[in-house]
Design a protein around this motif. Structure first.
Motif, PDB file in Angstrom:
ATOM      1  N   UNK A   7       0.854  -1.180   0.000  1.00 33.58           N
ATOM      2  CA  UNK A   7       0.000   0.000   0.000  1.00 33.58           C
ATOM      3  C   UNK A   7       0.891   1.231   0.000  1.00 33.58           C
ATOM      4  N   UNK A   8       0.485   2.253  -0.760  1.00 35.45           N
ATOM      5  CA  UNK A   8       1.256   3.496  -0.769  1.00 35.45           C
ATOM      6  C   UNK A   8       0.598   4.566   0.102  1.00 35.45           C
ATOM      7  N   UNK A   9      -0.234   4.145   1.048  1.00 34.51           N
ATOM      8  CA  UNK A   9      -0.873   5.070   1.974  1.00 34.51           C
ATOM      9  C   UNK A   9       0.178   5.798   2.802  1.00 34.51           C
ATOM     10  N   UNK A  10      -0.101   7.048   3.154  1.00 39.84           N
ATOM     11  CA  UNK A  10       0.846   7.835   3.941  1.00 39.84           C
ATOM     12  C   UNK A  10       1.009   7.275   5.348  1.00 39.84           C
ATOM     13  N   UNK A  11      -0.057   6.790   5.925  1.00 32.86           N
ATOM     14  CA  UNK A  11       0.013   6.189   7.253  1.00 32.86           C
ATOM     15  C   UNK A  11      -0.279   4.705   7.096  1.00 32.86           C
ATOM     16  N   UNK A  12       0.639   3.880   7.561  1.00 32.38           N
ATOM     17  CA  UNK A  12       0.450   2.433   7.477  1.00 32.38           C
ATOM     18  C   UNK A  12       0.777   1.842   6.119  1.00 32.38           C
ATOM     19  N   UNK A  13       1.427   2.623   5.264  1.00 28.82           N
ATOM     20  CA  UNK A  13       1.778   2.131   3.933  1.00 28.82           C
ATOM     21  C   UNK A  13       3.005   1.242   3.963  1.00 28.82           C
ATOM     22  N   UNK A  14       3.336   0.691   2.812  1.00 29.92           N
ATOM     23  CA  UNK A  14       4.479  -0.198   2.681  1.00 29.92           C
ATOM     24  C   UNK A  14       4.012  -1.620   2.452  1.00 29.92           C
ATOM     25  N   UNK A  15       4.916  -2.557   2.630  1.00 24.42           N
ATOM     26  CA  UNK A  15       4.571  -3.970   2.452  1.00 24.42           C
ATOM     27  C   UNK A  15       3.835  -4.472   3.685  1.00 24.42           C
ATOM     28  N   UNK A  16       2.792  -5.272   3.431  1.00 20.60           N
ATOM     29  CA  UNK A  16       2.039  -5.903   4.507  1.00 20.60           C
ATOM     30  C   UNK A  16       2.076  -7.405   4.308  1.00 20.60           C
ATOM     31  N   UNK A  17       2.281  -8.108   5.411  1.00 19.44           N
ATOM     32  CA  UNK A  17       2.360  -9.562   5.411  1.00 19.44           C
ATOM     33  C   UNK A  17       1.113 -10.114   6.097  1.00 19.44           C
ATOM     34  N   UNK A  18       0.359 -10.930   5.381  1.00 18.49           N
ATOM     35  CA  UNK A  18      -0.784 -11.619   5.971  1.00 18.49           C
ATOM     36  C   UNK A  18      -0.412 -13.087   6.032  1.00 18.49           C
ATOM     37  N   UNK A  19      -0.144 -13.548   7.256  1.00 18.22           N
ATOM     38  CA  UNK A  19       0.393 -14.888   7.451  1.00 18.22           C
ATOM     39  C   UNK A  19      -0.617 -15.746   8.218  1.00 18.22           C
TER      40      UNK A  19
END
Length: 117
Positions: A91-103
């Motif tokens: 996600x390129x959201x300003x808050x909480x953006x970046x790579x997210x791992x759903x494990x």
């Protein structure tokens, strides 16, 4: 969701957004690299995710390799025990953006989402 080319369900899934972002990062490096995903001891929940580009010549015989239209995602055999079924999103959201791992294997995750137990 982008599916890896493989006869069975891939152990590591990538969203279209994650794949696009990883390919853009790789293109900036100007080399044909693969993405290695794994785990290591540490982080606030006990294990932390790691990922980095590496040369395809570093792929070992016992690595799990998932092909996304010519782009390879690689994982060592010990890490895949913790990561099988992982979905990598971006996600390129300003808050909480970046790579997210759903494990699906994580019993507990930290607030930042970068470590698990």
């Amino acid at each position: 969701m982008t599916q890896a080319t493989q006869s069975q369900q891939p152990g590591i899934l990538m969203s279209d957004a994650a794949l696009r972002h990883v390919l853009a990062l790789r293109d900036k490096m100007g080399k044909d690299l693969c993405l290695r995903v794994g785990v290591r001891q540490g982080g606030c929940s006990g294990m932390s995710y790691m990922m980095d580009f590496e040369e395809p010549s570093n792929i070992r015989e016992n690595d799990e390799v998932y092909d996304y239209d010519g782009f390879k995602v690689v994982c060592d055999p010990k890490s895949i025990l913790y990561l099988y079924g992982l979905t990598l999103d971006y996600s390129d959201a300003l808050i909480g953006g970046g790579f997210q791992f759903t494990n699906p294997n994580a019993n507990q995750t930290c607030g930042c989402g970068k470590s698990f137990s």
